[in-house]
Design an enzyme around this catalytic site. Structure first.
Site, PDB file in Angstrom:
ATOM      1  N   SER A 119       0.826  -1.208   0.000  1.00  0.00           N
ATOM      2  CA  SER A 119       0.000   0.000   0.000  1.00  0.00           C
ATOM      3  C   SER A 119       0.856   1.251   0.000  1.00  0.00           C
ATOM      4  O   SER A 119       0.416   2.301  -0.445  1.00  0.00           O
ATOM      5  CB  SER A 119      -0.860   0.066   1.265  1.00  0.00           C
ATOM      6  OG  SER A 119      -1.713  -1.007   1.339  1.00  0.00           O
ATOM      7  N   HIS A 140      -2.273  -3.673  -6.529  1.00  0.00           N
ATOM      8  CA  HIS A 140      -2.815  -3.227  -5.243  1.00  0.00           C
ATOM      9  C   HIS A 140      -4.320  -3.485  -5.182  1.00  0.00           C
ATOM     10  O   HIS A 140      -5.109  -2.824  -5.861  1.00  0.00           O
ATOM     11  CB  HIS A 140      -2.509  -1.728  -5.065  1.00  0.00           C
ATOM     12  CG  HIS A 140      -2.867  -1.203  -3.714  1.00  0.00           C
ATOM     13  ND1 HIS A 140      -3.486   0.001  -3.509  1.00  0.00           N
ATOM     14  CD2 HIS A 140      -2.705  -1.742  -2.479  1.00  0.00           C
ATOM     15  CE1 HIS A 140      -3.671   0.190  -2.215  1.00  0.00           C
ATOM     16  NE2 HIS A 140      -3.216  -0.849  -1.566  1.00  0.00           N
ATOM     17  N   GLU A 152      -5.274  -1.335  -8.450  1.00  0.00           N
ATOM     18  CA  GLU A 152      -4.336  -0.322  -8.946  1.00  0.00           C
ATOM     19  C   GLU A 152      -3.090  -1.055  -9.453  1.00  0.00           C
ATOM     20  O   GLU A 152      -2.489  -1.840  -8.707  1.00  0.00           O
ATOM     21  CB  GLU A 152      -3.965   0.665  -7.834  1.00  0.00           C
ATOM     22  CG  GLU A 152      -5.102   1.605  -7.463  1.00  0.00           C
ATOM     23  CD  GLU A 152      -4.764   2.556  -6.316  1.00  0.00           C
ATOM     24  OE1 GLU A 152      -5.296   3.677  -6.303  1.00  0.00           O
ATOM     25  OE2 GLU A 152      -3.995   2.180  -5.405  1.00  0.00           O
ATOM     26  N   ASN A 190      -5.635   6.018  -1.994  1.00  0.00           N
ATOM     27  CA  ASN A 190      -5.252   6.484  -0.656  1.00  0.00           C
ATOM     28  C   ASN A 190      -4.818   7.947  -0.652  1.00  0.00           C
ATOM     29  O   ASN A 190      -5.008   8.651   0.338  1.00  0.00           O
ATOM     30  CB  ASN A 190      -4.145   5.608  -0.071  1.00  0.00           C
ATOM     31  CG  ASN A 190      -4.709   4.294   0.442  1.00  0.00           C
ATOM     32  OD1 ASN A 190      -5.927   4.156   0.603  1.00  0.00           O
ATOM     33  ND2 ASN A 190      -3.862   3.323   0.684  1.00  0.00           N
TER      34      ASN A 190
END
Ligand code: NAI
Length: 283
Positions: A119, A140, A152, A190
């Site tokens: 991450s 991801h 991702e 994120n």
């Protein structure tokens, strides 16, 4: 290249979900963890989740054993030598991941893609540990990986086009939508989501609106399926704080500074759903 067999390394929260995802799409999985107990637990959790799908009529009873039958727990990575691709989902620690990638590099031939579910770590840093950095890429997933549709695909400095193509094709094969992003902190989701949550906590901290007003506003005004404070509880206050700290440090910009209340909640062990108390209380 056809992917029939994958090594999923790390059988914690994400590894178990990723393994399930693959097996549900008829891909054979070698599941490896440094703890055999965790690996066995992961398979039990998959079994429980599949049972829930049967109970809610989303899965046929006879398919459960077929899916579980595609997952083989292994004690030694060498046993997965025949795998067509590796997805690494071990602990989020650069030193440990680099050492693991260096180990993988020696076992798998150079055309085997080595993907990481990291991450927050840079793909290019992980790629430094291998002789063929063009095969290292980010894949991801989002929690829970067997349900969330997004992957991702993170392009490291040396990731090849072939590697990107392979991962996008795999993501589509398992019913996900891949989006490509450069190797920058937070990737897309994120980087947008966690600062938004931090800002919602500031509104709450400064008493500009109460908890329910903030969550209702973002649900009805922005069409979000859940409010930012409820989402913070679900993700975990510690995880949100950690991501903000990483963004601030890596992007070297105070606009990502985590707010005081997040730190206080960490001190008070109010981590959200996992400790039973966050912005909301949980039984
Ligand atoms: P976790 O702590 O649940 O699982 C990590 C597993 O790695 C543990 O079972 C541990 O025994 C194992 N492990 C540690 N060192 C190992 C080694 N050298 N060899 C083999 N296994 C080893 O962690 P989680 O949450 O599943 O995260 C895994 C990765 O996925 C991390 O990179 C994290 O950033 C990423 N991620 C996590 C998400 C989440 O919501 N938890 C979402 C998306 C990505």
């Amino acid at each position: 290249m056809e992917i029939k067999n994958i090594l999923v390394a790390g059988a914690g929260t994400m590894g178990s979900q990723i393994a399930q995802c693959m097996a549900e799409h008829k891909i054979d999985v070698f599941l490896f963890d440094s703890s055999m107990e965790i690996a066995r637990n992961a398979v039990s959790k998959i079994s429980e989740r599949l049972q829930r799908s049967i109970d809610s009529k989303q899965l046929r009873t006879q398919d459960k054993q077929k899916i579980l039958g595609r997952i083989t727990i292994i004690e030694d990575v060498h046993r997965a030598r025949s795998a067509d691709l590796v997805i690494e989902a071990i602990v989020e620690d650069l030193k440990i991941k680099k050492s693991f990638f260096s180990h993988l590099d020696k076992i798998f031939s150079k055309d085997v893609v080595l993907a990481s579910n990291t991450s927050s770590l840079r793909i290019s840093k992980l790629a430094e540990a291998v002789n063929y950095p063009e095969r290292v890429v980010g894949m991801h997933f989002f929690n829970p990986a067997h349900r969330m549709k997004l992957v991702e695909v993170v392009r490291g400095e040396k990731t090849s086009e072939d590697t990107i193509r392979t991962i996008k094709a795999l993501a589509e094969f398992i019913g996900k939508t891949p989006v490509e992003v450069k190797d920058k902190p937070g990737f897309i989701v994120n980087r947008l989501l966690i600062p938004m949550i931090n800002e919602a906590v500031i509104l709450f901290e400064e008493n500009i609106a109460d908890r329910d007003s903030i969550d209702t506003a973002m649900k009805l005004g922005a069409g979000h399926p859940m409010g930012p404070l409820a989402l913070a509880d679900l993700i975990g206050i510690d995880v949100c704080l950690n991501i903000m700290e990483n963004l601030e440090k890596q992007l070297n910009n105070v606009k990502y500074a985590p707010c005081k209340l997040l730190r206080q909640m960490l001190k008070d062990n109010k981590l959200g759903k996992k400790t039973g108390q966050g912005f909301y209380s949980y039984k």
